[in-house]
Design a protein around this motif. Structure first.
Motif, short mmCIF file in Angstrom:
data_model
loop_
_atom_site.label_atom_id
_atom_site.label_comp_id
_atom_site.label_asym_id
_atom_site.label_seq_id
_atom_site.Cartn_x
_atom_site.Cartn_y
_atom_site.Cartn_z
N VAL A 275 0.82 -1.22 0.00
CA VAL A 275 0.00 0.00 0.00
C VAL A 275 0.85 1.27 0.00
CG1 VAL A 275 -2.00 -1.10 1.06
CG2 VAL A 275 -0.22 -0.15 2.51
N ASP A 276 2.06 1.20 0.58
CA ASP A 276 2.91 2.40 0.59
C ASP A 276 3.31 2.79 -0.83
OD1 ASP A 276 2.78 2.55 3.33
OD2 ASP A 276 4.59 1.38 3.65
N SER A 277 3.75 1.81 -1.63
CA SER A 277 4.12 2.11 -3.03
C SER A 277 2.91 2.55 -3.82
CB SER A 277 4.75 0.87 -3.67
OG SER A 277 5.97 0.55 -3.06
N ALA A 278 1.76 1.94 -3.54
CA ALA A 278 0.54 2.35 -4.24
C ALA A 278 0.24 3.81 -3.96
CB ALA A 278 -0.63 1.46 -3.80
N SER A 279 0.33 4.22 -2.70
CA SER A 279 0.07 5.61 -2.35
C SER A 279 1.06 6.56 -3.02
CB SER A 279 0.15 5.77 -0.82
OG SER A 279 -0.10 7.11 -0.44
N ILE A 280 2.34 6.17 -3.06
CA ILE A 280 3.37 7.01 -3.68
C ILE A 280 3.06 7.26 -5.15
CG2 ILE A 280 5.78 6.99 -4.46
CD1 ILE A 280 6.47 5.60 -1.79
N HIS A 281 2.64 6.22 -5.87
CA HIS A 281 2.38 6.38 -7.31
C HIS A 281 1.08 7.14 -7.57
CE1 HIS A 281 5.74 4.22 -9.08
NE2 HIS A 281 5.65 3.36 -8.08
N TYR B 186 -7.12 8.34 -6.40
CA TYR B 186 -6.53 8.31 -5.06
C TYR B 186 -7.63 8.14 -4.01
CZ TYR B 186 -2.92 9.39 -1.57
OH TYR B 186 -2.03 9.32 -0.53
N GLY B 187 -8.77 8.77 -4.24
CA GLY B 187 -9.91 8.57 -3.35
C GLY B 187 -10.37 7.12 -3.33
N LEU B 188 -10.39 6.48 -4.53
CA LEU B 188 -10.77 5.07 -4.60
C LEU B 188 -9.78 4.19 -3.85
CD1 LEU B 188 -11.88 4.81 -8.34
CD2 LEU B 188 -13.34 4.64 -6.31
N PHE B 189 -8.51 4.59 -3.86
CA PHE B 189 -7.49 3.84 -3.11
C PHE B 189 -7.82 3.85 -1.61
CE2 PHE B 189 -3.57 4.46 -0.56
CZ PHE B 189 -3.05 3.18 -0.65
N PHE B 190 -8.20 5.02 -1.09
CA PHE B 190 -8.58 5.09 0.33
C PHE B 190 -9.87 4.31 0.60
CE2 PHE B 190 -5.73 8.80 0.35
CZ PHE B 190 -5.06 8.58 1.54
N TYR B 191 -10.79 4.36 -0.36
CA TYR B 191 -12.10 3.72 -0.16
C TYR B 191 -12.01 2.19 -0.24
CZ TYR B 191 -17.07 2.71 -0.78
OH TYR B 191 -18.34 2.21 -0.64
N ARG B 192 -11.32 1.69 -1.26
CA ARG B 192 -11.31 0.25 -1.47
C ARG B 192 -10.19 -0.47 -0.73
NH1 ARG B 192 -11.96 0.59 -8.07
NH2 ARG B 192 -14.16 1.21 -8.14
N THR B 193 -9.01 0.15 -0.70
CA THR B 193 -7.85 -0.54 -0.13
C THR B 193 -7.69 -0.27 1.36
OG1 THR B 193 -6.73 -0.42 -2.28
CG2 THR B 193 -5.37 -0.91 -0.36
N LYS B 194 -7.74 1.00 1.73
CA LYS B 194 -7.50 1.36 3.13
C LYS B 194 -8.78 1.44 3.96
CE LYS B 194 -3.85 3.64 4.08
NZ LYS B 194 -2.85 4.67 4.39
N LYS B 195 -9.93 1.33 3.30
CA LYS B 195 -11.23 1.38 3.98
C LYS B 195 -11.39 2.66 4.81
CE LYS B 195 -11.70 -2.77 2.38
NZ LYS B 195 -12.47 -3.00 1.14
#
Length: 498
Positions: free
Chosen positions: A68-74, A97-106
């Motif tokens: 998830v750290d690399s995902a956030s960086i990109h 980036y919003g979808l990353f917070f919604y789906r991955t980080k909940k």
């Protein structure tokens, strides 16, 4: 090379090889970083969409392997990259980036912040773009999770109306699948608000859209399943279990995910059907016990038969699912093979065009050499005429000069050939750059660029090429036109800096 890395990354991502896909996308970015300075402003702007898309998929791949750290960086790099361009890709990167917070980080609160930021930018700069509806859908999903059903319903209703007339930018057609999805979501939100009449009215509209899409063979399985899910939930809310169960069965026939089938069967129906069955069996048992106690064993046998039939039904669904899954895999493999074939054909066409251009340049050089030889032949003819009319005393001197001119011409051609062969070997990389930037240059013009790059004087170049200064100036003027140079740009300085 950029397109090759992009296709490779896409293929690996599509078949679930996320680490290999990551490697291909990283190779793409490394190649772009090395060569982007060689591109013009228009060429760089043309690659914005490719770079933004690849960066977004790369971030998703990192998320899928739990990095998830690399995902956030990109995701952050993608936002920063698109910030300098006034294009739709900037709000799209923020939305991703919003979808990353919604789906991955909940993390719904952080997701909502980025969704709303992307929404404001899109609403101000691209109000008619379909991205605005996608962002509205994401915001509404967060509202549903937060039990803010009224706000979610408003956004779903807006999207339902938007997709009735909205056009997909790439295909210039209506997005039927998202229209059905927006209608199904609007039904769900109305059910949550106990607005069953409104939910029924919306469902009627969606049902008409689905039937029309079926007729035109535009309906995808996912849209059919989503519509059936909304229909099923409405029947459950209306306490119409018979129709709800029928819709559930229809939905199973379109599902291509065993996990989805099991989850839907376990979470939505097993408890309800078991409770209904138990109640009916208990009621029947009580009536039969009062009327005829000797029928108890018969009722138990019927219950066992029902269980066996249900088990057989589940097995049948599993077989259908596995068959459907294999069919999709085979179809995807055929698609990949077709894409590879098209790519090979494209490369063959490019190679053929390159050969044609090379032959055209050779023909142009041959024509130029032929013209120079004709000019030299005319000069030689004039000297022969002069020789015929000369006195016996002067004829020997003229013959010696003519012989010397011929020897010099032969030696000049031989020396020029050797020099140009060495010049071509030493300037191979320079020639490659020239051909990439200016593919319409002839071989003699490319060689003229090499002589200019050696900082030779114009009169020396004219002497070396056995042409007049006027002919050299004409060649330089033609080169400026082919290179599209402004009047204030010095040709020599431009070539030396390449």
């Amino acid at each position: 090379m950029i397109n090759a890395y992009l296709h490779s990354g896409n293929w690996f991502q599509a078949i679930g090889f996320y680490k290999e896909s990551i490697a291909s996308y990283n190779d793409l970015f490394h190649y772009y970083e090395i060569h982007h300075k060689e591109l013009s402003a228009d060429e760089i702007e043309g690659f914005v969409g490719v770079i933004s898309y690849a960066r977004g998929i790369l971030a998703e791949n990192y998320a899928k392997i739990n990095n998830v750290d690399s995902a956030s960086i990109h995701h952050i790099r993608n936002i920063s990259f698109n910030d300098s361009f006034s294009s739709i890709f900037y709000p799209s990167a923020i939305n991703n980036y919003g979808l990353f917070f919604y789906r991955t980080k909940k993390d719904r609160d952080s997701a909502l912040i980025y969704f709303e930021k992307a929404y404001e930018i899109t609403k101000q700069k691209f109000p008619e773009h379909s991205l605005i509806a996608s962002i509205r859908d994401n915001i509404a999903d967060v509202y549903m999770d937060q039990n803010r059903y009224a706000q979610a319903k408003t956004l779903y209703a807006t999207n339902f109306e938007f997709y009735k007339t909205g056009i997909i930018e790439t295909t210039k057609t209506k997005d039927i699948q998202r229209l059905i999805s927006a209608g199904a979501q609007l039904v769900h939100s109305n059910i949550k608000l106990k607005n069953l009449v409104q939910a029924q009215n919306v469902l009627f509209q969606v049902d008409s859209i689905v039937k029309d899409a079926k007729t035109r063979k535009e309906l995808l399985a996912d849209s059919q399943i989503e519509f059936l899910s909304a229909k099923e939930n409405l029947y459950v809310a209306q306490n119409n279990m018979t129709l709800a169960y029928k819709i559930l069965s229809d939905r199973f026939s379109f599902s291509d995910s065993l996990a989805t089938i099991a989850a839907l069967q376990d979470s939505q129906w097993r408890d309800e059907l078991n409770n209904i069955s138990v109640d009916r069996v208990a009621l029947k048992f009580e009536i039969d016990r009062i009327e005829k106690e000797n029928k108890i064993k018969s009722q138990r046998a019927k219950l066992w038969i029902s269980t066996l039939i249900s088990s057989g039904f589940i097995v049948l669904l599993l077989v259908l699912f596995l068959g459907r899954r294999q069919h999709l895999i085979n179809a995807k493999n055929k698609e990949l093979l077709a894409e590879q074939h098209l790519e090979n054909e494209r490369l063959k066409v490019e190679q053929l065009n390159s050969k044609i251009q090379s032959k055209q340049r050779d023909l142009s050089d041959f024509a130029l050499n032929l013209t120079q030889n004709q000019e030299w032949a005319l000069m030689l003819s004039e000297k022969i005429k002069l020789l015929k009319t000369a006195d016996q005393k002067d004829r020997r001197e003229l013959l010696e000069k003519l012989e010397l001119d011929i020897k010099n011409k032969v030696q000049f051609d031989r020396d020029s050939k050797v020099f140009y062969e060495r010049l071509d070997k030493l300037n191979d990389a320079f020639y490659t750059t020239l051909m990439r930037l200016f593919p319409n240059l002839t071989k003699n013009e490319i060689r003229l660029c090499s002589l200019i790059r050696l900082k030779m004087e114009s009169h020396s170049i004219a002497t070396f090429q056995n042409i007049t200064n006027a002919s050299l100036n004409t060649s330089r003027y033609r080169m400026r036109k082919k290179m599209h140079l402004e009047d204030d740009v010095n040709l020599d300085d431009f070539i030396i800096q390449l």
